[in-house]
Design a protein around this motif. Structure first.
Motif: not given
Length: 249
Positions: A30, A98, A106, A108, A133, A135, A154, A221, A224, A244
């Motif tokens: 990402i 995605w 996910i 990161w 973070i 989504v 979210w 999604p 991000v 990410i």
């Protein structure tokens, strides 16, 4: 001899020793922030003034590693960054699609340097996070204009100043009788422990969505997001973000 070899190869293939090579990538990058110099714009968008966004977020390089820094040390604004992850543009090499079912997880990297003193995501008066973070999922199919402009669900993974790891907070907002968003804060790190260290986090977004919204997401999604803030407490916060990715189980 050739006939014998063909028979042997046919037998081996039939046993399953030879398997077709999958073309499915292991993960979807990402963002790794490598292509930017100075600022991550316009790939990462924002609602606020450019001067505010550029005062908070910048690209830093250390020992050949580029990453995003969110810092309110010199300017204490609330600025959310967002990157679309549902673009279907074959002409744009930077577009991302995605598929949450192919890549439900996910991951990161975070390095938190300063946490906002007294930050508590469960209280609107002190709702600051050193790092977070998002989504974001659309509730209805249609053009996406930002997570504050149309109904969305979210998940927000946060490094909290005070709340224990595992805390989940429900946050909803309605206007004129319309539910604009329904969110969940999920505390994945807390306090001063591990400040100044790069740490990798990984979450199963699909499983989290089902657990906290009681159903599977209707759509993939859409965004991000990233947020480092300390405006509610009037303190300072600083965190670094990198690598990410979305991946399979």
């Amino acid at each position: 001899m050739k006939l014998i070899l063909l028979i042997i190869l046919f037998f081996i293939a039939g046993t399953g020793i030879f398997q077709p090579v999958s073309t499915q990538p292991e993960c979807l990058m990402i963002e790794d922030f490598q292509k930017y110099n100075g600022k991550p714009f316009p790939d990462w968008s924002f609602r606020e003034d450019y001067s505010e966004a550029s005062a908070i977020y910048s690209i830093i390089e250390e020992n050949g590693k580029k990453f995003l820094r969110g810092s309110t040390v010199h300017a204490n604004y609330l600025v959310q960054l967002a990157k679309q992850v549902n673009q279907h543009d074959e002409t744009n090499p930077n577009s991302i699609c995605w598929d949450i079912h192919s890549f439900p997880c996910i991951s990161w990297e975070w390095r938190v340097n300063i946490i906002p003193d007294g930050g508590n995501e469960n209280d609107e008066r002190t709702n600051d996070s050193a790092a977070s973070i998002y989504v974001v999922f659309q509730k209805r199919k249609g053009a996406f204009g930002g997570w504050k402009y149309q109904p969305a669900n979210w998940l927000k993974y946060v490094w909290s100043s005070t709340l224990p790891v595992g805390t989940v907070i429900s946050r909803k907002f309605s206007k004129f009788g319309i539910s604009l968003y329904d969110g969940r804060y999920i505390v994945v790190a807390s306090g001063n422990k591990n400040l100044g260290k790069w740490i990798t986090f990984r979450r199963n977004v699909l499983a989290d969505y089902e657990a906290y919204f009681g159903e599977k997401p209707r759509f993939n999604p859409i965004v991000v997001g990233i947020l480092t803030d300390s405006n509610s407490t009037g303190t300072k916060a600083e965190s670094d973000y990198d690598n990410i990715t979305a991946s399979a189980l």
